[in-house]
Every structure is written in C-alpha cells, then in structure tokens.
Write a protein that holds these residues in place. Sequence first.
Motif, PDB file in Angstrom:
ATOM      1  N   ARG A  37     -21.009 -50.812  -1.348  1.00 13.95           N
ATOM      2  CA  ARG A  37     -21.026 -50.900   0.117  1.00 13.95           C
ATOM      3  C   ARG A  37     -22.147 -50.079   0.730  1.00 13.95           C
ATOM      4  N   PHE A  38     -22.669 -49.114  -0.014  1.00 15.68           N
ATOM      5  CA  PHE A  38     -23.687 -48.213   0.518  1.00 15.68           C
ATOM      6  C   PHE A  38     -25.093 -48.550   0.043  1.00 15.68           C
ATOM      7  N   ILE A  39     -25.221 -49.621  -0.718  1.00 17.64           N
ATOM      8  CA  ILE A  39     -26.525 -50.070  -1.195  1.00 17.64           C
ATOM      9  C   ILE A  39     -26.827 -51.402  -0.516  1.00 17.64           C
ATOM     10  N   PRO A  40     -27.980 -51.529   0.125  1.00 22.52           N
ATOM     11  CA  PRO A  40     -28.311 -52.805   0.759  1.00 22.52           C
ATOM     12  C   PRO A  40     -28.212 -53.950  -0.254  1.00 22.52           C
ATOM     13  N   GLY A  41     -27.611 -55.045   0.153  1.00 27.44           N
ATOM     14  CA  GLY A  41     -27.400 -56.174  -0.745  1.00 27.44           C
ATOM     15  C   GLY A  41     -26.018 -56.169  -1.375  1.00 27.44           C
ATOM     16  N   ASN A  42     -25.311 -55.061  -1.243  1.00 25.92           N
ATOM     17  CA  ASN A  42     -23.934 -54.911  -1.719  1.00 25.92           C
ATOM     18  C   ASN A  42     -23.706 -55.388  -3.156  1.00 25.92           C
ATOM     19  N   PRO A  43     -24.395 -54.782  -4.131  1.00 29.89           N
ATOM     20  CA  PRO A  43     -24.160 -55.185  -5.523  1.00 29.89           C
ATOM     21  C   PRO A  43     -22.769 -54.757  -5.992  1.00 29.89           C
ATOM     22  N   THR A  44     -22.257 -55.445  -6.994  1.00 32.86           N
ATOM     23  CA  THR A  44     -21.008 -55.013  -7.607  1.00 32.86           C
ATOM     24  C   THR A  44     -21.346 -53.962  -8.655  1.00 32.86           C
ATOM     25  N   ALA A  45     -20.383 -53.109  -8.964  1.00 30.41           N
ATOM     26  CA  ALA A  45     -20.618 -52.040  -9.942  1.00 30.41           C
ATOM     27  C   ALA A  45     -19.718 -52.244 -11.153  1.00 30.41           C
ATOM     28  N   ILE A  46     -20.291 -52.048 -12.310  1.00 30.53           N
ATOM     29  CA  ILE A  46     -19.586 -52.156 -13.583  1.00 30.53           C
ATOM     30  C   ILE A  46     -19.628 -50.788 -14.251  1.00 30.53           C
ATOM     31  N   VAL A  47     -18.490 -50.347 -14.756  1.00 30.76           N
ATOM     32  CA  VAL A  47     -18.411 -49.060 -15.452  1.00 30.76           C
ATOM     33  C   VAL A  47     -18.632 -49.287 -16.948  1.00 30.76           C
ATOM     34  N   GLN A  48     -19.475 -48.453 -17.537  1.00 26.30           N
ATOM     35  CA  GLN A  48     -19.703 -48.476 -18.981  1.00 26.30           C
ATOM     36  C   GLN A  48     -19.479 -47.066 -19.518  1.00 26.30           C
ATOM     37  N   ASN A  49     -18.390 -46.874 -20.255  1.00 18.14           N
ATOM     38  CA  ASN A  49     -18.121 -45.573 -20.863  1.00 18.14           C
ATOM     39  C   ASN A  49     -19.010 -45.410 -22.089  1.00 18.14           C
ATOM     40  N   MET A  50     -19.643 -44.238 -22.199  1.00 18.72           N
ATOM     41  CA  MET A  50     -20.525 -43.943 -23.314  1.00 18.72           C
ATOM     42  C   MET A  50     -20.307 -42.489 -23.741  1.00 18.72           C
ATOM     43  N   PRO A  51     -19.156 -42.204 -24.379  1.00 18.26           N
ATOM     44  CA  PRO A  51     -18.873 -40.822 -24.773  1.00 18.26           C
ATOM     45  C   PRO A  51     -19.766 -40.378 -25.924  1.00 18.26           C
ATOM     46  N   GLY A  52     -19.978 -39.077 -25.991  1.00 16.20           N
ATOM     47  CA  GLY A  52     -20.702 -38.526 -27.122  1.00 16.20           C
ATOM     48  C   GLY A  52     -21.595 -37.373 -26.757  1.00 16.20           C
ATOM     49  N   ALA A  53     -21.420 -36.290 -27.453  1.00 15.54           N
ATOM     50  CA  ALA A  53     -22.298 -35.118 -27.388  1.00 15.54           C
ATOM     51  C   ALA A  53     -22.417 -34.532 -25.989  1.00 15.54           C
ATOM     52  N   GLY A  54     -21.342 -34.534 -25.235  1.00 16.58           N
ATOM     53  CA  GLY A  54     -21.348 -33.904 -23.915  1.00 16.58           C
ATOM     54  C   GLY A  54     -22.393 -34.466 -22.972  1.00 16.58           C
ATOM     55  N   SER A  55     -22.558 -35.760 -22.937  1.00 14.04           N
ATOM     56  CA  SER A  55     -23.494 -36.503 -22.080  1.00 14.04           C
ATOM     57  C   SER A  55     -24.839 -36.787 -22.734  1.00 14.04           C
ATOM     58  N   LEU A  56     -25.136 -36.199 -23.889  1.00 10.89           N
ATOM     59  CA  LEU A  56     -26.447 -36.437 -24.504  1.00 10.89           C
ATOM     60  C   LEU A  56     -26.631 -37.900 -24.886  1.00 10.89           C
ATOM     61  N   THR A  57     -25.588 -38.533 -25.406  1.00  3.07           N
ATOM     62  CA  THR A  57     -25.690 -39.939 -25.784  1.00  3.07           C
ATOM     63  C   THR A  57     -26.041 -40.776 -24.558  1.00  3.07           C
ATOM     64  N   ALA A  58     -25.324 -40.548 -23.462  1.00  2.00           N
ATOM     65  CA  ALA A  58     -25.575 -41.297 -22.231  1.00  2.00           C
ATOM     66  C   ALA A  58     -26.954 -40.972 -21.651  1.00  2.00           C
ATOM     67  N   ALA A  59     -27.323 -39.708 -21.609  1.00  2.00           N
ATOM     68  CA  ALA A  59     -28.618 -39.313 -21.059  1.00  2.00           C
ATOM     69  C   ALA A  59     -29.767 -39.904 -21.869  1.00  2.00           C
ATOM     70  N   ASN A  60     -29.658 -39.877 -23.202  1.00  2.00           N
ATOM     71  CA  ASN A  60     -30.686 -40.471 -24.052  1.00  2.00           C
ATOM     72  C   ASN A  60     -30.785 -41.976 -23.815  1.00  2.00           C
ATOM     73  N   GLN A  61     -29.647 -42.642 -23.666  1.00  2.00           N
ATOM     74  CA  GLN A  61     -29.616 -44.080 -23.398  1.00  2.00           C
ATOM     75  C   GLN A  61     -30.283 -44.388 -22.048  1.00  2.00           C
ATOM     76  N   LEU A  62     -29.893 -43.642 -21.028  1.00  2.00           N
ATOM     77  CA  LEU A  62     -30.463 -43.867 -19.697  1.00  2.00           C
ATOM     78  C   LEU A  62     -31.980 -43.674 -19.697  1.00  2.00           C
ATOM     79  N   TYR A  63     -32.444 -42.651 -20.375  1.00  2.00           N
ATOM     80  CA  TYR A  63     -33.864 -42.311 -20.345  1.00  2.00           C
ATOM     81  C   TYR A  63     -34.709 -43.246 -21.213  1.00  2.00           C
ATOM     82  N   ASN A  64     -34.196 -43.615 -22.374  1.00  2.00           N
ATOM     83  CA  ASN A  64     -35.018 -44.338 -23.351  1.00  2.00           C
ATOM     84  C   ASN A  64     -34.782 -45.836 -23.436  1.00  2.00           C
ATOM     85  N   VAL A  65     -33.616 -46.328 -23.045  1.00  2.00           N
ATOM     86  CA  VAL A  65     -33.282 -47.731 -23.265  1.00  2.00           C
ATOM     87  C   VAL A  65     -32.995 -48.497 -21.969  1.00  2.00           C
TER      88      VAL A  65
END
Length: 143
Positions: A70-98
């Motif tokens: 509702r707060f982004i122009p165009g009103n996209p839907t949001a999907i949750v993707q759980n990515m547990p591991g290493a206290g956020s390192l797995t998710a941070a590495n994924q976000l940054y590199n992939v």
Amino acid sequence: MTIKTYRAKFIQYAFSAAIVALSASSGLTQEANQQIAAFYKGRSITLVIPSSAGGGYDLYGRLVARHIGRFIPGNPTAIVQNMPGAGSLTAANQLYNVSPKDGTVMGLLQRGVFSAKFTNPQGVRFDLTKFNWIGNLSAETGV
C-alpha cells in the motif's frame, strides 16, 4: 571519524536534502512516482526473512509484507521467503550476490549482521555499506 569528516558528511546530507526539496517543488517527484507505479503495477516483491517460520523476525516480516504494498506506488503484492541460517548471513549473502537489484527483493536482516564482518569474516560475502537501508521495525539494546 574526525570533525572534518563529520562536517563533510553534514554538508553532503544538506546538499542532498536541498536537491530533494527542489525536485519536489519542480514537479519531478510526480513524474518519478508515475514511473515507479508503472514499474510495480501487477508485480510482486519478495521480502526475505532470515529466520524460520514462526519466530519474532518472521512475525515482523509477515506484518510488513501484509501492508508494504500500500505504501509503494503501483501497489505490488508481497511474498515472504524465509531464509534461515547463520544469523542473517545466508540471507544477506543471497541479497547482495544473487537477488535482483531492481527493488523487487527486500530483506529484513537481524542486527548481528552489522558486526558479522568482525565476528565471522569468512562468512561475509557482502559489503554492508552498499545495501540500501529503508528503516527499522524496532529498537533493541545490545548488551
């Protein structure tokens, strides 16, 4: 950081604020808003949560996902993707590199990721300063 560095940063931020104010007053903001709305219309964004389903960060992430469109122009839907591991390192590495760098993937990283460069340098495959930070959902005091 020295006084000179702080002063330079302050000038940089003040200059940026002035540019934003001038842009807003000249009508560029409306055009930018229309372009953003066109990009997100009919799309989904992915919110990467660095923990398994059912925990506190998962709850925060699902709450954000429910309302963020509702707060982004165009009103996209949001999907949750759980990515547990290493206290956020797995998710941070994924976000940054992939993950795509086009605003369709966001992450809710745990506070330990800020010190990971010092506590787990071999696991860090990202430059923390190159993430675009949106904000905090809560304030925590680390002891």
